[in-house]
Design an enzyme around this catalytic site. Sequence first.
Site, PDB file in Angstrom:
ATOM      1  N   ASP A  33      31.915   1.408  -6.221  1.00  0.00           N
ATOM      2  CA  ASP A  33      32.405   0.159  -5.662  1.00  0.00           C
ATOM      3  C   ASP A  33      31.325  -0.456  -4.779  1.00  0.00           C
ATOM      4  O   ASP A  33      30.879   0.152  -3.810  1.00  0.00           O
ATOM      5  CB  ASP A  33      33.682   0.445  -4.856  1.00  0.00           C
ATOM      6  CG  ASP A  33      34.138  -0.735  -4.022  1.00  0.00           C
ATOM      7  OD1 ASP A  33      33.839  -1.884  -4.409  1.00  0.00           O
ATOM      8  OD2 ASP A  33      34.787  -0.506  -2.988  1.00  0.00           O
ATOM      9  N   ASP A  37      36.201  -2.943  -1.685  1.00  0.00           N
ATOM     10  CA  ASP A  37      37.629  -3.196  -1.911  1.00  0.00           C
ATOM     11  C   ASP A  37      38.344  -1.985  -2.496  1.00  0.00           C
ATOM     12  O   ASP A  37      39.546  -2.050  -2.784  1.00  0.00           O
ATOM     13  CB  ASP A  37      37.841  -4.420  -2.792  1.00  0.00           C
ATOM     14  CG  ASP A  37      37.331  -4.235  -4.219  1.00  0.00           C
ATOM     15  OD1 ASP A  37      36.715  -3.184  -4.518  1.00  0.00           O
ATOM     16  OD2 ASP A  37      37.529  -5.155  -5.048  1.00  0.00           O
ATOM     17  N   ASP A  41      33.099  -1.566  -9.705  1.00  0.00           N
ATOM     18  CA  ASP A  41      32.756  -2.871 -10.266  1.00  0.00           C
ATOM     19  C   ASP A  41      31.388  -2.813 -10.944  1.00  0.00           C
ATOM     20  O   ASP A  41      30.709  -1.782 -10.931  1.00  0.00           O
ATOM     21  CB  ASP A  41      32.789  -3.954  -9.186  1.00  0.00           C
ATOM     22  CG  ASP A  41      32.038  -3.550  -7.914  1.00  0.00           C
ATOM     23  OD1 ASP A  41      30.897  -3.057  -8.045  1.00  0.00           O
ATOM     24  OD2 ASP A  41      32.588  -3.722  -6.817  1.00  0.00           O
ATOM     25  N   ASP A 219      39.208   0.304 -29.183  1.00  0.00           N
ATOM     26  CA  ASP A 219      40.419   0.940 -28.699  1.00  0.00           C
ATOM     27  C   ASP A 219      41.476   0.956 -29.802  1.00  0.00           C
ATOM     28  O   ASP A 219      41.641  -0.025 -30.529  1.00  0.00           O
ATOM     29  CB  ASP A 219      40.929   0.163 -27.479  1.00  0.00           C
ATOM     30  CG  ASP A 219      42.139   0.803 -26.830  1.00  0.00           C
ATOM     31  OD1 ASP A 219      42.025   1.957 -26.399  1.00  0.00           O
ATOM     32  OD2 ASP A 219      43.188   0.133 -26.754  1.00  0.00           O
ATOM     33  N   GLU A 284      38.137   4.722 -31.650  1.00  0.00           N
ATOM     34  CA  GLU A 284      39.095   5.724 -31.175  1.00  0.00           C
ATOM     35  C   GLU A 284      40.091   5.929 -32.310  1.00  0.00           C
ATOM     36  O   GLU A 284      40.961   5.098 -32.545  1.00  0.00           O
ATOM     37  CB  GLU A 284      39.801   5.221 -29.916  1.00  0.00           C
ATOM     38  CG  GLU A 284      40.858   6.200 -29.396  1.00  0.00           C
ATOM     39  CD  GLU A 284      41.817   5.565 -28.409  1.00  0.00           C
ATOM     40  OE1 GLU A 284      42.297   6.288 -27.526  1.00  0.00           O
ATOM     41  OE2 GLU A 284      42.089   4.343 -28.523  1.00  0.00           O
TER      42      GLU A 284
END
Length: 539
Positions: A33, A37, A41, A219, A284
């Site tokens: 991060d 927060d 990211d 995915d 996947e």
Amino acid sequence: MQRLPTPPAPPAPVPQWWRDAVVYQIYVRSFSDSDGDGIGDLDGIRARLGYLELLGVDAIWLTPFYTSPMADHGYDVADPRDVDPVFGDLAAFDRLIADAHEHGLRVTIDLVPNHTSSEHEWFRAALDSAPGSPERARYHFRRGRGPNGDEPPNNWQSVFGGPAWTRVQDPDGSPGEWYLHLFAPEQPDLNWTNPEVWADLEKTLRFWLDRGVDGFRIDVAHGMSKPPDLPDAREDREPSHDGERWAASVVEPDPRFDHDDVHGVHRMIRAVLDHYPGRLVVGEVWVGDSARFSRYMRSDELHLGFNFRLVRAPFEAAAIRTAIEQSLAAVAGVGAPAAWTLSNHDVSRPVTRYGGGVTGLARARAMALVELALPGVVYLYNGEELGLPDVELPDETLQDPVWELSGHTRRGRDRCRVPMPWEGSAPGFGFTSGDPWLPMPPDYGKLVAAEQLEDTASMLSLVRRAIELRNTHPGFDGEELEWFGAPEGCFAFRRAGTTLVCALNTSTDVVPLPPGEAILASGPLTDGMLPPDTAAWLA
């Protein structure tokens, strides 16, 4: 006599860099991060590229960072061609791509073509439109069963728990149609018989390829296509294990997944990628039947498919060997390399899966050496190289939709998504200067990356050294395995035509090592013997 011009040389084949690569999966929320927060990211990843280069991996795979209401932490995509503000913006993504390439790292990203977010502009338009409208035709809307349409259109269950159908109100406020969602209600399934859906995915592929990505992970690659009549399953199925989408069992085919027409989608994806030489597409593919699994890696479809047999195998030599042999056989006929993994953001971490504590860590170390000795592509999940276990979290901190959708009977996948401990102490361990989005346990202090880098006996040092040898030692050439005789509960193999042997002992007895000089071991070796829960490489 006039000399004829020399014909141009045929273009050199583009190297398939992924055939023996080590790829590092980054669960973006949990990696690093940059702004305090508590959520990882893109700039946080960029700040850790030196670590990844030091680890020795060839590429990274980023989980979804697209605009999303985060009902399923980014796998509910509201805009597939933009970055969610919690992760940064397109400029941050471009900086990450450029810096990663400077570090010698390729960047692959997740695509989610089976469904969108319920906040996607298409789905909002569908809810505002009448049954039979073009807006609803992008999804699977159906009238319900029963006299008043009060029952779902079929008996399919969501992977996350509960029915795979949710009823909506018609624009006039009366009870209306139902829509299909194989996952959370906030993830409506797209209708892949609709040309608009195909065109939009092609637009998304080109958008990111033009920005320099090196490939995609698809995915639910065995999803997308559905049988036209959406038939009932032969029996109501129990929800699958958290994160598991195993389909097309030899005994009981699952009508929700692995429909034959899904291969047309993959041919389209591959056709786009073939215009961008050197780019990878991996799927996947939770398909249990090897013959059906191999179809996804035909020459005009995916380059790679995750075969999850190794994830599912218990820590027993015979079961692990069977998983390896079946995985290699599944792709041999189509010329694709195997894609190995021991963990990801959907399944329990190896340390916990293999027993937890000291025993689980020893076995995870051993399996890391087994996996990295195999021919093909290896995927490591962030934190796997640190030996992170699952984390038992308090009920009130759980965020995975599985927890609510299962009526609090399944705790979901948060346990394997707790953020990375980099350095220092609680609560953030260098992951964040604020409060992490999932609590990090106090005993993470013993596992932080900074200290493991300095400890030659650590899990991190073991994985670093193994990747280095995999890249430099000639014993890792060859795409086939030769197996040797071994005591009960053990096995030994080498790559065909080479001299490096990998031996594993899953028994409770100390056994003799195979002949050769040990060049790396997952635990201490004494007097030419291989202890239980230990693997070794010998040259």
